[in-house]
Design a protein around this motif. Structure first.
Motif, short mmCIF file in Angstrom:
data_model
loop_
_atom_site.label_atom_id
_atom_site.label_comp_id
_atom_site.label_asym_id
_atom_site.label_seq_id
_atom_site.Cartn_x
_atom_site.Cartn_y
_atom_site.Cartn_z
N GLY A 196 1.02 -0.81 0.01
CA GLY A 196 0.31 -0.33 0.07
C GLY A 196 0.79 0.86 -0.09
O GLY A 196 0.43 2.42 -0.21
N HIS A 197 1.81 1.29 -0.12
CA HIS A 197 3.18 2.19 0.19
C HIS A 197 2.89 3.06 -1.63
O HIS A 197 2.74 4.39 -1.76
CB HIS A 197 4.25 1.90 0.20
N ASN A 198 2.67 2.04 -2.30
CA ASN A 198 2.84 3.27 -3.66
C ASN A 198 1.56 2.06 -4.34
O ASN A 198 2.16 1.01 -5.30
CB ASN A 198 4.43 2.72 -4.86
N PHE A 199 0.90 2.85 -5.53
CA PHE A 199 0.20 2.28 -6.69
C PHE A 199 0.07 2.24 -7.60
O PHE A 199 0.15 3.39 -8.21
CB PHE A 199 -1.81 2.61 -6.16
N THR A 200 1.17 1.41 -8.12
CA THR A 200 1.23 1.62 -9.63
C THR A 200 0.64 0.73 -10.89
O THR A 200 1.32 1.15 -12.65
CB THR A 200 3.03 0.96 -9.31
N ARG A 201 -0.11 0.31 -10.28
CA ARG A 201 -0.92 -0.58 -11.62
C ARG A 201 -2.37 -0.34 -11.36
O ARG A 201 -2.55 0.25 -10.31
CB ARG A 201 -0.73 -2.25 -10.82
N VAL A 202 -2.82 -0.33 -12.58
CA VAL A 202 -3.84 -0.19 -13.09
C VAL A 202 -5.10 -1.66 -13.14
O VAL A 202 -4.61 -2.06 -14.15
CB VAL A 202 -4.35 0.92 -13.82
N ALA A 203 -5.66 -2.35 -12.84
CA ALA A 203 -6.58 -3.28 -12.46
C ALA A 203 -7.98 -2.87 -13.74
O ALA A 203 -8.05 -1.95 -13.92
CB ALA A 203 -7.34 -4.11 -10.75
N ARG A 204 -8.02 -4.62 -14.60
CA ARG A 204 -9.17 -4.19 -16.14
C ARG A 204 -10.30 -4.33 -15.16
O ARG A 204 -10.89 -5.45 -14.17
CB ARG A 204 -8.84 -5.22 -16.82
N LEU A 205 -11.15 -3.24 -14.89
CA LEU A 205 -12.97 -3.26 -15.26
C LEU A 205 -13.32 -4.70 -15.32
O LEU A 205 -13.57 -4.05 -17.22
CB LEU A 205 -13.76 -2.26 -14.59
N ILE A 206 -14.02 -6.08 -14.98
CA ILE A 206 -14.82 -6.28 -16.14
C ILE A 206 -16.10 -6.21 -15.39
O ILE A 206 -16.63 -6.27 -14.19
CB ILE A 206 -14.43 -7.87 -16.55
N GLY A 207 -17.28 -6.73 -16.53
CA GLY A 207 -18.55 -7.13 -16.78
C GLY A 207 -19.32 -5.57 -16.18
O GLY A 207 -18.64 -4.61 -16.81
N ASP A 208 -20.48 -5.34 -14.90
CA ASP A 208 -20.93 -4.48 -15.56
C ASP A 208 -20.16 -3.13 -14.27
O ASP A 208 -20.37 -4.19 -12.95
CB ASP A 208 -22.23 -4.94 -14.38
#
Length: 380
Positions: A308-320
């Motif tokens: 939780g120190h560095n938020f370097t990735r972005v997840a892919r949203l899936i579905g509704d």
């Protein structure tokens, strides 16, 4: 509603169904909840509560099946019948009292909404695990959250049947459970178009554990506002003082004033949908999770791989991705053997985001945990 009035109401409005239910509970002839709660789907918290194992849900399927929807009850589930049920709309701020049967309720113009419900104590375990603060109550992690498609009659339409007097300001749904659980709503919230008295859940009648014959659904607010087994709507000019807004669902602690603030709106949250802790083979893996907000749809989910120190990735949203319901997310990961934590952080369409752990306020009852949570995983 004072205590003597509530006792009279329960005696009159519950009918034979409630009396029978109370008799069965007293004799111990029935279990305290109705639906099966297998260990593969739920974590039990005492006799009345069951947390959904989020890993049992299907990624991309936002609506939670009824058999996997979490249960948060204040006591045993009452066994009520539609035939013996009535809704009483009364109080000093209605022009004329109204009494509706179940058959009359379901013939009124209805609305169908997809919204989430969440216990105010969801995430309570993290006060101790991440902050070293032992809060009172069951140690829920993330599974006191569920999304359903609800069908019912807007409270605004029901109140219109009774007519509102000048000065009407509060609406209090009262349940037909053993203690007559009640929680008042400001009139403005009760009159919102998606505040409904629901009688269907995910296309079928409400299950008993989830409020049959009818329950209030108050989107975006703590689950305690969505009163189950409703038998009355009491409309008043002054706020009723009941345990749910004076003792139970309030913020207590050194940082809060007296009288304590009453809980209303939920907080934006996210979760990794895996057992705690997780165990996976090393290599390329897909991690799934959920994110939700009481304010709207989810815009993105950022992910930290360093606690939780560095938020370097972005997840892919899936579905509704539905407002005041949530969305699934997924993250592709190449993981070597060893220990790793995955920390999601949700951001909604209006810019609300989960606060850092350093800004998570403590309260004695462990309500409204909102900070991103590092989910431990061991890759082997």
């Amino acid at each position: 509603m004072d205590e003597s009035s509530r006792r009279r109401f329960l005696a009159l409005a519950g009918g034979g169904g409630l009396v029978a239910a109370l008799g069965c509970r007293a004799s111990g002839a029935r279990s305290e909840l109705v639906k099966p709660l297998p260990d593969a789907l739920f974590i039990r918290h005492g006799a009345h509560n069951a947390e959904t194992r989020l890993e049992s849900l299907s990624p991309g399927q936002l609506v939670t099946p009824n058999d996997r929807f979490y249960v948060r009850n204040h006591g045993p589930t009452p066994r009520l019948s539609a035939a013996g049920w009535r809704l009483e709309i009364h109080g000093d701020a209605v022009a004329r009292p109204v009494s509706l049967t179940y058959d009359e309720l379901v013939t009124l113009p209805s609305r169908t909404i997809t919204r989430y419900l969440e216990c105010a104590g969801n995430g309570r375990a993290f006060f101790a695990e991440l902050l070293g603060f032992a809060a009172d109550g069951d140690p829920w992690r993330d599974g006191a959250y569920g999304v359903a498609t609800w069908t019912g009659v807007p409270l605004a339409r029901l109140l219109g049947l009774a007519g509102l007097r000048d000065g009407a300001a509060w609406v209090m749904p009262v349940g037909l459970d053993g203690d007559g659980y009640a929680r008042p709503l400001p009139l403005a919230k009760a009159m919102m178009e998606d505040t409904i008295l629901a009688y269907r859940m995910n296309g079928g009648p409400l299950p008993m554990d989830h409020g049959f014959p009818a329950r209030v659904v108050v989107p975006g607010w703590i689950g305690a506002a969505s009163v189950k087994w409703v038998g009355a709507l009491e409309v008043s000019t002054r706020e009723p003082m009941v345990p749910a807004n004076t003792e139970d669902y309030v913020l207590l602690g050194a940082d809060y004033p007296r009288p304590p603030p009453v809980l209303t709106t939920q907080v934006i949250r996210s979760a990794v949908c895996m057992p705690w802790p997780g165990l996976l083979p090393a290599g390329r893996r897909t991690i799934y999770g959920l994110a939700w907000s009481p304010f709207g749809a989810i815009a993105r989910v950022e992910v930290s791989l360093d606690g939780g120190h560095n938020f370097t990735r972005v997840a892919r949203l899936i579905g509704d991705d539905l407002p005041v319901a949530g969305t699934w997310w997924q993250l592709e990961l190449e993981a070597p053997p060893g220990e790793l934590s995955i920390t999601p952080r949700a951001v909604d369409e209006h810019g609300h985001t989960q606060p850092p752990l350093s800004q998570q306020r403590l309260n004695d009852k462990g309500y409204l945990f909102a900070a991103p949570v590092p989910h431990p995983i061991r890759f082997v």
